[in-house]
Design a protein around this motif. Structure first.
Motif, short mmCIF file in Angstrom:
data_model
loop_
_atom_site.label_atom_id
_atom_site.label_comp_id
_atom_site.label_asym_id
_atom_site.label_seq_id
_atom_site.Cartn_x
_atom_site.Cartn_y
_atom_site.Cartn_z
N ASP A 31 1.09 -1.27 -0.30
CA ASP A 31 -0.06 -0.01 0.03
C ASP A 31 0.94 1.08 -0.02
N CYS A 82 1.91 4.99 -0.43
CA CYS A 82 1.10 6.09 -0.40
C CYS A 82 1.46 7.14 -1.47
N LYS A 138 -1.03 5.76 -4.46
CA LYS A 138 -2.28 5.96 -4.10
C LYS A 138 -2.66 7.28 -4.41
N ASP A 139 -1.68 8.27 -3.96
CA ASP A 139 -2.19 9.51 -4.09
C ASP A 139 -2.08 10.21 -5.45
N SER A 147 10.86 6.00 -3.97
CA SER A 147 9.17 6.39 -3.88
C SER A 147 8.85 7.45 -4.97
N CYS A 180 2.91 12.55 1.16
CA CYS A 180 3.07 11.28 1.87
C CYS A 180 4.35 11.53 2.85
N THR A 232 7.13 11.40 1.77
CA THR A 232 8.46 10.40 1.11
C THR A 232 9.37 11.45 0.27
#
Ligand SMILES: Nc1ncnc2c1ncn2[C@@H]1O[C@H](COP(=O)(O)OP(=O)(O)O)[C@@H](O)[C@H]1O
Ligand SMILES: CC(C)(COP(=O)(O)O)[C@@H](O)C(=O)O
Length: 290
Positions: free
Chosen positions: A54, A56, A59-60, A90, A141, A143
């Protein structure tokens, strides 16, 4: 779509209420290793080296593209480096997802309930909109702050202003192919644990304050590595073990800690390669990717 890994040598954090104006200044290099992103039919899962995760930023990006309810593909990543090791992985995933999803779902004609007016100026190119979406995902996120912009720019990238509008310089390196970049990963360091910590932010920004100006005055790989080593040591982000190994690698163009990771990166010429490899534990030999 291949997105190159990016190693930051030093950076300064800028926070802003607008996520697009949040980012970092500093310098880094992109590598000929990174992440290949592919879409396959599926319910919208994310796979990283065949492991369902999952993630982040991915998903964003799906959300910002307004695809949350209409996605009919899984996003699959094949990565040369693990997540959380300071290789900008990321950022690769965010930017790769933005490119692949936008071309598959014909980004420009998509209607969705996302108010994207704050995302981009409608007159800008589609590419610029995608970079903004990936950057916004990384920042939200926690990241990343500058990887996406550097991964879009490629090469030896000096980031002179944070976020958007983009203010970068990609330095021309004479005989770039003569340089090798050795990466030795010792473990993970989650970016969000550092870039949100007030004491780390103070240490990072105080230490990096003059480094950008010093690099712009002398934009060489050797000077970049010296400034990165100074940053890694004086912020306290690098362990004593990593600093000692970097000291042992002084015969090269330089060695430092990859930010923000628990990893060493060393730049060396072919004639120094065997000696440098013998000092490291599990070095991955890369080239600078432009
Ligand atoms: N197995 C995993 N499942 C889900 N998320 C993961 C996993 N491993 C790492 N992550 C997430 O990936 C992100 C890594 O971001 P970051 O620390 O910036 O790594 P990098 O240096 O590779 O860009 C973090 O949000 C972390 O929680
Ligand atoms: C150094 C970092 C803040 C994090 O980099 P990573 O750990 O590779 O996600 C990077 O995004 C940057 O702004 O330069």
């Amino acid at each position: 779509m291949f997105i190159p890994s990016h190693i930051t040598g030093f950076f300064k954090i800028t926070r802003h209420e607008n996520l697009l104006k949040t980012g970092s200044t500093g310098a880094g290099i992109t590598l000929n290793r990174g992440v290949s992103t592919k879409l396959v039919e599926g319910p919208g899962n994310v796979y990283f080296n065949d492991e369902k995760i999952d993630l982040c930023p991915s998903k964003d990006v799906i959300h910002y593209l307004g695809l949350k309810n209409e996605l009919k593909h899984d996003i699959t990543y094949i990565s040369d480096f693990p997540l959380g090791c300071g290789m900008g992985t990321s950022g690769c995933c965010a930017l790769g997802a933005a490119y692949e999803l936008s071309s598959t779902y014909n980004f420009k004609n998509m209607q969705n309930d996302i108010d994207r007016s704050n995302l981009y100026n409608k007159n800008e190119s589609n590419i610029s909109e995608l970079i903004k979406i990936a950057h916004k995902a990384e920042v939200r996120c926690n990241t990343g702050l500058g990887d996406v912009i550097a991964q879009h720019t490629k090469g030896f990238v000096i980031r002179k202003s944070p976020g958007f509008p983009i203010g970068v310089e990609s330095v021309d390196i004479k005989n770039m192919d003569e340089y090798n970049v050795l990466v030795d990963i010792f473990g993970k360091k989650e970016t969000d644990t550092v870039i949100n910590d007030p004491s780390w932010i103070e240490k990072i920004n105080n230490t990096s304050d003059e480094l950008l100006g010093k690099l712009l005055k002398k934009p060489t790989l050797e000077n970049f590595m010296e400034l990165s080593y100074y940053f890694a040591k004086n912020t306290g982000l690098a362990s004593e073990e990593i600093i000692e190994i970097c000291d042992d690698l002084r015969f090269t163009a330089g060695a430092s800690q990859a930010m923000l990771g628990n990893a060493i990166f060393c730049i060396c010429k072919d004639e120094e390669l065997n000696d440098a490899v013998s000092i490291l534990s599990n070095p991955v030999v890369c080239k600078i990717y432009k």
